[in-house]
Design a protein around this motif. Structure first.
Motif, mmCIF file in Angstrom:
data_model
loop_
_atom_site.group_PDB
_atom_site.id
_atom_site.type_symbol
_atom_site.label_atom_id
_atom_site.label_comp_id
_atom_site.label_asym_id
_atom_site.label_seq_id
_atom_site.Cartn_x
_atom_site.Cartn_y
_atom_site.Cartn_z
ATOM 1 N N LEU B 348 0.834 -1.207 0.000
ATOM 2 C CA LEU B 348 0.000 0.000 0.000
ATOM 3 C C LEU B 348 0.869 1.258 0.000
ATOM 4 N N ILE B 349 1.962 1.204 0.714
ATOM 5 C CA ILE B 349 2.817 2.384 0.797
ATOM 6 C C ILE B 349 3.509 2.621 -0.548
ATOM 7 N N ILE B 350 3.730 1.549 -1.302
ATOM 8 C CA ILE B 350 4.334 1.713 -2.638
ATOM 9 C C ILE B 350 3.379 2.485 -3.561
ATOM 10 N N ILE B 351 2.076 2.238 -3.414
ATOM 11 C CA ILE B 351 1.114 3.039 -4.198
ATOM 12 C C ILE B 351 1.326 4.509 -3.865
ATOM 13 N N GLY B 352 1.375 4.786 -2.555
ATOM 14 C CA GLY B 352 1.568 6.181 -2.116
ATOM 15 C C GLY B 352 2.851 6.764 -2.685
ATOM 16 N N LEU B 353 3.922 6.005 -2.628
ATOM 17 C CA LEU B 353 5.215 6.512 -3.122
ATOM 18 C C LEU B 353 5.166 6.783 -4.626
ATOM 19 N N LEU B 354 4.433 5.943 -5.352
ATOM 20 C CA LEU B 354 4.358 6.150 -6.796
ATOM 21 C C LEU B 354 3.492 7.358 -7.172
ATOM 22 N N LEU B 355 2.643 7.763 -6.239
ATOM 23 C CA LEU B 355 1.807 8.947 -6.510
ATOM 24 C C LEU B 355 2.529 10.242 -6.147
ATOM 25 N N ILE B 356 3.646 10.155 -5.468
ATOM 26 C CA ILE B 356 4.379 11.328 -4.989
ATOM 27 C C ILE B 356 4.746 12.313 -6.114
ATOM 28 N N PRO B 357 5.188 11.837 -7.306
ATOM 29 C CA PRO B 357 5.541 12.814 -8.347
ATOM 30 C C PRO B 357 4.398 13.780 -8.674
ATOM 31 N N LYS B 358 3.167 13.256 -8.655
ATOM 32 C CA LYS B 358 2.029 14.134 -8.944
ATOM 33 C C LYS B 358 1.783 15.078 -7.769
ATOM 34 N N VAL B 359 1.960 14.555 -6.556
ATOM 35 C CA VAL B 359 1.801 15.388 -5.357
ATOM 36 C C VAL B 359 2.860 16.494 -5.368
ATOM 37 N N ARG B 360 4.047 16.127 -5.792
ATOM 38 C CA ARG B 360 5.134 17.108 -5.847
ATOM 39 C C ARG B 360 4.797 18.239 -6.833
ATOM 40 N N ASP B 361 4.122 17.871 -7.919
ATOM 41 C CA ASP B 361 3.693 18.888 -8.888
ATOM 42 C C ASP B 361 2.817 19.953 -8.214
ATOM 43 N N HIS B 362 1.954 19.491 -7.313
ATOM 44 C CA HIS B 362 1.069 20.426 -6.593
ATOM 45 C C HIS B 362 1.890 21.360 -5.694
ATOM 46 N N ILE B 363 3.009 20.832 -5.196
ATOM 47 C CA ILE B 363 3.829 21.644 -4.282
ATOM 48 C C ILE B 363 4.680 22.643 -5.063
ATOM 49 N N THR B 364 5.267 22.189 -6.144
ATOM 50 C CA THR B 364 6.227 23.058 -6.872
ATOM 51 C C THR B 364 5.544 24.009 -7.844
ATOM 52 N N ASN B 365 4.356 23.665 -8.277
ATOM 53 C CA ASN B 365 3.658 24.511 -9.251
ATOM 54 C C ASN B 365 2.956 25.654 -8.528
ATOM 55 N N LEU B 366 3.732 26.629 -8.138
ATOM 56 C CA LEU B 366 3.235 27.698 -7.256
ATOM 57 C C LEU B 366 2.127 28.539 -7.895
ATOM 58 N N ALA B 367 2.258 28.785 -9.167
ATOM 59 C CA ALA B 367 1.309 29.695 -9.819
ATOM 60 C C ALA B 367 -0.068 29.064 -9.978
ATOM 61 N N ALA B 368 -0.084 27.759 -10.297
ATOM 62 C CA ALA B 368 -1.362 27.140 -10.662
ATOM 63 C C ALA B 368 -2.148 26.604 -9.473
ATOM 64 N N GLU B 369 -1.500 26.371 -8.367
ATOM 65 C CA GLU B 369 -2.170 25.703 -7.257
ATOM 66 C C GLU B 369 -2.579 26.671 -6.151
ATOM 67 N N PRO B 370 -3.783 26.487 -5.584
ATOM 68 C CA PRO B 370 -4.146 27.303 -4.417
ATOM 69 C C PRO B 370 -3.322 26.861 -3.204
ATOM 70 N N PRO B 371 -3.053 27.774 -2.241
ATOM 71 C CA PRO B 371 -2.196 27.434 -1.085
ATOM 72 C C PRO B 371 -2.708 26.233 -0.302
ATOM 73 N N SER B 372 -4.036 26.097 -0.204
ATOM 74 C CA SER B 372 -4.580 24.993 0.586
ATOM 75 C C SER B 372 -4.157 23.643 -0.011
ATOM 76 N N ASN B 373 -4.212 23.573 -1.344
ATOM 77 C CA ASN B 373 -3.782 22.330 -2.029
ATOM 78 C C ASN B 373 -2.337 22.027 -1.724
ATOM 79 N N ARG B 374 -1.528 23.090 -1.715
ATOM 80 C CA ARG B 374 -0.099 22.909 -1.488
ATOM 81 C C ARG B 374 0.170 22.321 -0.110
ATOM 82 N N TRP B 375 -0.537 22.857 0.883
ATOM 83 C CA TRP B 375 -0.320 22.373 2.254
ATOM 84 C C TRP B 375 -0.763 20.923 2.405
ATOM 85 N N VAL B 376 -1.883 20.616 1.772
ATOM 86 C CA VAL B 376 -2.361 19.217 1.819
ATOM 87 C C VAL B 376 -1.322 18.308 1.167
ATOM 88 N N ALA B 377 -0.786 18.779 0.016
ATOM 89 C CA ALA B 377 0.206 17.995 -0.710
ATOM 90 C C ALA B 377 1.455 17.786 0.135
#
Lengths: 456, 496
Positions: B348-377
Motif C-alpha cells: 500500500l505504501i508503494i502506491i503512495g510513493l508512486l503517486l508522490i511525483p504528482k503530489v510534488r507537482d502540486h507543491i512546486t507549481n506555485l502559480a497554478a495551485e491554491p495554497p490549501s492544495n499545497r499544504w495538503v500535498a
C-alpha cells in the motif's frame, strides 16, 4: 481372420481407390454437373469411410491377409483421425476442383490418404515398405518443382532416398535376425517376434530413424531453403501432414506392441538414456536455428521439430500412459500446425483471424488453459511417474525456453499488426481447429481415455 | 449466496476480461467503466468476505471443491484462511486503485485493461487456490500477462528488461512445475490437494530438500531479489504509474505468498533446517538495496530499490522460523505475522510513493495551485515518506517491528536484524533527502511524470494513509484474521 472377411475391412481403401480411379478417368470433366456429381461421390465416400471407422471398432487385434495388415482399436482410431484431417484440409479444395491441374493434385492427395491408412494397418515388413514407397513416390511427384528450383529438389530427392534406404536396410536386418516378416506373429497383443535386445533396439532405431527422419530432415531442410514445399503461403498441406502423422502413428503402434511384452522392460531401461538424450539434443539443435530463421514459416518448422522431439521422450518409458500422452501431444501438434498452415500469417484478413492466430501461438507456447500446456504437463507428469532421472526432465524443460521466447516475439508482432478492414470471409477451418485445440486442452480427459483404450 | 462469495470473487474479473475483449478499442469510457465496475464488485465481495470471516478458526473457509480431472486427482479447490484473505484484499485494492490512477490515459487502453483484468483473474485465482495444478495454471497465466504488460507498456528500447523478465518468468514457471510434479509423485494417492498434502506430509527427507530448493528458487526469482532484480528496476523506469503499482506492489507478493502458502506447509522440515537461508538472503539484499539507493537520482529507481529493500525485510521476518529450534514458537508466530502485515502495508505504501511525483507537482507549481492544495500535498508527502520508513502509528511500523524483533530470538538472525536496521536508517536518509529536495526545490532528484499519467491522487492517497493509520493504531484488526492460520503453520514447524 480369413481373407474373405479381411476384404470387408478394406472398404474405406477400396472406396478411396475408386474415387482415385474416377478422378483419373474423368480428369478433364468440362461439364459442371459432372464435376458436382464426382465431388459429391467423393464426399459420400469419405463419409462412409468415417462411419465405417467409427462403427466397426474391434475390441481386440485381428490379423488381415495372412497377417500382412492388422486391425485393432488403435489402427481404427488413427485411420479415423487421418480421414477427418483430410476432410478438414481438403474441404474447400474439393468444392473448388474445376481444373485438370487441381484434379491431378487431388488424386495425389487421395493417394497419400490411402497409403497412410494402409501404412497404419501394416503388420508385415513388405506391406510396410510398400506403403512407405507409395508415399515417397507420391512425394516425389507431388513436390516436383519448376525448373528454377531444381537444386532444392535434388536435396529433397536425396533425403527421401536416404530415408528409404535406411528403412530397406532395416527391414533386411530385421528379417535376418528374427526370421520373420511380421511385427506381431499372430496378431494377438503381446505376441511379438522374439523380443530380445537386438530386435527391440533395432526396431526402435528402424522406426525412429526411418520415420523420424521424415519429420526432422524435411523441416530442417526447409530451414536452408532446400524444400520445394512451403508452409507460409496459407496453402493446404495435407500432403505433408497426413503421411507425417501416419509415420508417427505406426511408430507408436509397433513400439507399443513391442513394449507390452514383459521381457522388453529391461531393454527399455538400457536404451532409455539414449532416447532421452536424442530428444533433448534434437530440441537443442532445432533451437539453435531460432536466431537465424528467415521468416515466420521457419518458426513453424523449428517448433514442429521440437514438438516431435518431445513426443520421442515418451519412448523412453515403458508405460501405456506415456505412449498415450505422446500420441495426445502428437495429435495436438498436428492440429495446431494444420490450423497455422491454413492461416496466412503475413496478411491478416480480419480481427477474428488475428485472435485465432494469437490463440494458436499461445497454444504452441504452452500457456495454461490450452492443449499445448496440458500435453506438456501430462508428458512431464508421466515421466515423473516413470522415475526418469530429474536431470533429464529439467533439461528437457529448459531446452524449451528458446521456443517460448521466439514464439512470444512472434505473438507480439502479430498483436501489433493491423488487420485489413475490408470485409473478408472468415476462415472457418482454422477457427474450427482452434476451438478443438482449446477444447482438448480444457476438457482433455475423454480424448485421452479414448487414446488409452485404443492402445489397450 | 454468501457461501459462494469466493467463487464470485474469481469469476467476476474473468467475466470482465471476456467482456472487455469484445468492446471496441475506441470506446474508452466503456472500457474504463467495465474495468471499474468489475473491480468495484470485487471490492464489495472482499468486504463481505471480511465481515463474514470467522476469526476463531484456523482451517479453510468458503471452500469450493469441483471435480476437474479424475485421472490425475486434480480438483478445482479454492478456499480461504487468514493469509489468503489478506493477500486477496491486497490484490483487490491494488487493481481497483490501478484502474482509477490510469483513468485519464488515452492510448492503447484496450490492451491495457484486458491484460490487467487477465492478471487480476490469475492473481485472484492464485491467492485462493488449494490445488497445486490449479496454482500452476494461475501462476503461468499471471506471469504471461505480466510479460505482455511489460513488453507493451514500457519503452521499446527497453528490450533487455522484457527479455530478462521472460527468462526469469520461464525459469520460475518451469521450477514450479517440476516442484509440483515432484510433490505429486511422492504424495499418497498422487494428490495435488495442497491442504491434504500439508495436513499429512509424507514427503521423504531427500525430496523435502530438493523440493524446498526448487520451490524457493522458483519463488524468489519472481520476488525478485538480487540477482534477479534488474527486470523490475528496468521496467518501472518507463512504465505508466498504474502498471508500476502492479509490478512493484503485487508481483513480488506472489512470490511471498508462494513461500507462505506452499513452501512452509509442504516442506516444514527443510524450512526449519534452512531457515537461516532466509536471513542470509534478506540481509544481503538489504545491504545491496540500502547502499545502491544512494547512487540513484531517478525517483522511480529509488522506489524500485525501496521495493527490493522491503522484500528483503520480509525475508528477515521469515528467518524467525529458526527460533522454533529453541521451542519459541511465539517468536516464529510474531515473525510470520510481521511478514504478512509488512507484505500488505509495504504494497500500500508503494502506491503512495508512486503517486508522490504528482503530489510534488502540486507543491512546486506555485502559480497554478491554491495554497490549501499545497499544504495538503506537503502533508501527504511527509506522511507517505515517513510511514514508508516506519513512522510509529502506521501499519508499516508494526510490520517492520514484528519482522525485526522476532529475528532477535536467535543470535544468527539477530545479527541480520541489526544489519536490516542499518539499512533502514540508510533508506530513511535517502527519503529525507527527497523531502528536502521537494520542499526546497533543489531538483536533484528527477521526477519524470507524463501528462494524464496519474489521476485521483487526492482521493487515493488520503484513503491509503487513513487506512494504514487506522490499522497502525489497531493492528489487532488485521492480526485477528491471520493469527490462527499462522499459528497452525508455526506449530507444524516447531513440533517436528
Amino acid at each position: 481372420m480369413n481373407n474373405t472377411y479381411s476384404l470387408t475391412i478394406f472398404i474405406p481403401e477400396f472406396l478411396l481407390l475408386l474415387n482415385i480411379f474416377i478422378h483419373f478417368i474423368y480428369s478433364d470433366g468440362r461439364s459442371r454437373k459432372f464435376i458436382i456429381l464426382r465431388n459429391s461421390f467423393l464426399f459420400i465416400s469419405l463419409s462412409i469411410c468415417l462411419i465405417l471407422e467409427i462403427f466397426f471398432r474391434p475390441d481386440k487385434s485381428h490379423g488381415l491377409f495372412f497377417n500382412s495388415f492388422i486391425l485393432n482399436p488403435f489402427t481404427m482410431f488413427f485411420s479415423l483421425f487421418l480421414i477427418l484431417l483430410f476432410l478438414i484440409f481438403e474441404y474447400r479444395n474439393i468444392r473448388q476442383n474445376y481444373t485438370s491441374f487441381s484434379n491431378d493434385i487431388l488424386i495425389q492427395k487421395l493417394l497419400y490418404l490411402t497409403a497412410s491408412i494402409l501404412l497404419i494397418k501394416a503388420n508385415s515388413l513388405i506391406s510396410l515398405i510398400l506403403c512407405v514407397g507409395l508415399i515417397f513416390l507420391n512425394n516425389i511427384n507431388y513436390f516436383c518443382p519448376q525448373k528454377s528450383e531444381k537444386e532444392n529438389y535434388q536435396f529433397f530427392l536425396t533425403s527421401h532416398l536416404m530415408i528409404f534406404v535406411i528403412l530397406l536396410f532395416g527391414i533386411m536386418l530385421y528379417y535376418g535376425i528374427t526370421g520373420s516378416f511380421f511385427f506381431m506373429a499372430d496378431a494377438a497383443p503381446g505376441n511379438v517376434a522374439k523380443p530380445n535386445s537386438v530386435v527391440f533396439s533395432f526396431t526402435a532405431l528402424l522406426l525412429m530413424i526411418g520415420f523420424g527422419l521424415y519429420g526432422f530432415i524435411l523441416p530442417f531442410g526447409k530451414l536452408f531453403g532446400k524444400q520445394p514445399y512451403s508452409f507460409d503461403n496459407g496453402r493446404v498441406n495435407s500432403a505433408f501432414y497426413i503421411p507425417l502423422f501416419a509415420f508417427w502413428g505406426i511408430t507408436f503402434r509397433i513400439l507399443n506392441d513391442l513394449l507390452s511384452v514383459p521381457e522388453s522392460e529391461l531393454i527399455v531401461k538400457n536404451y532409455r538414456t539414449f532416447i532421452l538424450l536424442c530428444s533433448i539434443l534434437l530440441i537443442v539443435a532445432a533451437s539453435l536455428y531460432f536466431p537465424i530463421r528467415r521468416k515466420t514459416s521457419d518458426l513453424f518448422h523449428i517448433s514442429l521439430i521440437i514438438h516431435l522431439s518431445l513426443s520421442i521422450l515418451g519412448f523412453g518409458v515403458i508405460s501405456l500412459d506415456v505412449t498415450a500422452v505422446s500420441i495426445y501431444l502428437l495429435v495436438i501438434t498436428i492440429l495446431t500446425y494444420s490450423a497455422l498452415a491454413m492461416t496466412d500469417k503475413n496478411k491478416i484478413p480480419n480481427r477474428l483471424s488475428k485472435i485465432v492466430l494469437i490463440i494458436l501461438y499461445l497454444n504452441i507456447l504452452g500457456i495454461p488453459g490450452g492443449s499445448g500446456f496440458t500435453a506438456r504437463f501430462l508428458l512431464f507428469h508421466s515421466l515423473f511417474r516413470a522415475n526418469i532421472p530429474l536431470i533429464y526432465i529439467i533439461f528437457s524443460m529448459l531446452s524449451l525456453i528458446p521456443l517460448v521466447i521466439f514464439v512470444t516475439i512472434e505473438i507480439l508482432r502479430v498483436s501489433q499488426s493491423i488487420p485489413s478492414f475490408e470485409k473478408q470471409r472468415i476462415e472457418f477451418v482454422p477457427l474450427f481447429l482452434t476451438v478443438i485445440v482449446i477444447g482438448l486442452g480444457i476438457y482433455w480427459e475423454p480424448f485421452y481415455n479414448l487414446i488409452l483404450v485404443s492402445l489397450r | 449466496m454468501i457461501n459462494h462469495l469466493l467463487l464470485y470473487l474469481f469469476l467476476f474479473p474473468l467475466l470482465g476480461t471476456v467482456i472487455l475483449i469484445f468492446v471496441n478499442e475506441n470506446k474508452l469510457n466503456t472500457l474504463k467503466t467495465i474495468a471499474a465496475i468489475t473491480t468495484g464488485i470485487q471490492m464489495w465481495i472482499i468486504v463481505q468476505l471480511i465481515f463474514n470471516f470467522d476469526t476463531n478458526i484456523g482451517y479453510l473457509q468458503y471452500v469450493e471443491q469441483i471435480s476437474w480431472i479424475n485421472l490425475l486427482n486434480i480438483d478445482f479447490i479454492i478456499g480461504l484462511n487468514g493469509v489468503n484473505l489478506v493477500f486477496l484484499t491486497l490484490s483487490t485494492i491494488l487493481f481497483f486503485t490501478a484502474i482509477f490512477i490510469n483513468w485519464k490515459e488515452r492510448y492503447h487502453q484496450k490492451s491495457f485493461y484486458v491484460l490487467i483484468m487477465l492478471l487480476n483473474t490469475a492473481v485472484t485465482g492464485l491467492f485462493m487456490s488449494y490445488d497445486l495444478f490449479l496454482f500452476t495454471v494461475f501462476y503461468g497465466i499471471a506471469l504471461f500477462s505480466t510479460f505482455l504488460l511489460i513488453t507493451l507498456f514500457t519503452e521499446k528500447s527497453n528490450g533487455y528488461t522484457a527479455g530478462f523478465f521472460t527468462f526469469c518468468a520461464l525459469t520460475s514457471f518451469c521450477l514450479i512445475i517440476i516442484g509440483v510434479l515432484l510433490i505429486n509423485n511422492q504424495a499418497v494417492s498422487y494428490s495435488f490437494n495442497l491442504y491434504a498434502l500439508a495436513q499429512n506430509p509424507s514427503i521423504l527427507s531427500n525430496i523435502q530438500t530438493s523440493g524446498f530448493y526448487i520451490f524457493l528458487i522458483g519463488f524468489i526469482i519472481i520476488t525478485p531479489i538480487v540477482p534477479f532484480q534488474s527486470w523490475y528496476l528496468g521496467a518501472i523506469e518507463t512504465a505508466p504509474t498504474s502498471l508500476a503499482v502492479i509490478l512493484l506492489a503485487l508481483i513480488p507478493k506472489i512470490g511471498i505468498f508462494g513461500i507462505l502458502n506452499i513452501l512452509l506447509p509442504l516442506f516444514p522440515q527443510s524450512t526449519f533446517r534452512f531457515a537461516v537461508l532466509f536471513g542470509i538472503i534478506g540481509s544481503l539484499n538489504i545491504l545491496y538495496f540500502a547502499f545502491t539507493v544512494f547512487s540513484h537520482t531517478d525517483y522511480r529507481k529509488i522506489i524500485g530499490h525501496f521495493t527490493g529493500f522491503s522484500t528483503a525485510l520480509i525475508f528477515i521476518g521469515l528467518s524467525s522460523i529458526i527460533s522454533g529450534r529453541l521451542q519459541q514458537s511465539a517468536a516464529t508466530i510474531s515473525g510470520l505475522n510481521g511478514v504478512v502485515i509488512y507484505s500488505f502495508s509495504s504494497a500500500l505504501i508503494i502506491i503512495g510513493l508512486l503517486l508522490i511525483p504528482k503530489v510534488r507537482d502540486h507543491i512546486t507549481n506555485l502559480a497554478a495551485e491554491p495554497p490549501s492544495n499545497r499544504w495538503v500535498a506537503v502533508f501527504m508527502l511527509l506522511m507517505v515518506l515517513a510511514s514508508a520508513i516506519g513512522l510509529p502509528g502506521f501499519l508499516n511500523f508494526i510490520g517492520q517491528f514484528l519482522c525485526l524483533i522476532s529475528a532477535f530470538h536467535h543470535w544468527s538472525t539477530a545479527v541480520m536484524s541489526l544489519l536490516a536496521m542499518i539499512g533502514l536508517v540508510l533508506v530513511g536518509i535517502k527519503f529525507f533527502r527527497i523531502i528536502s529536495d521537494t520542499i526546497h526545490q533543489n531538483n536533484q532528484i528527477q521526477f519524470s511524470i507524463k501528462e494524464n499519467e496519474i489521476s485521483f491522487e487526492f482521493i487515493v492517497l488520503p484513503i491509503i494513509l487513513i487506512f494504514l493509520f487506522f490499522l497502525g493504531i489497531f493492528p489487532g484488526a488485521i492480526l485477528q484474521f491471520i493469527n490462527h492460520s499462522l499459528r497452525d503453520i508455526a506449530t507444524s514447524l516447531t513440533t517436528l
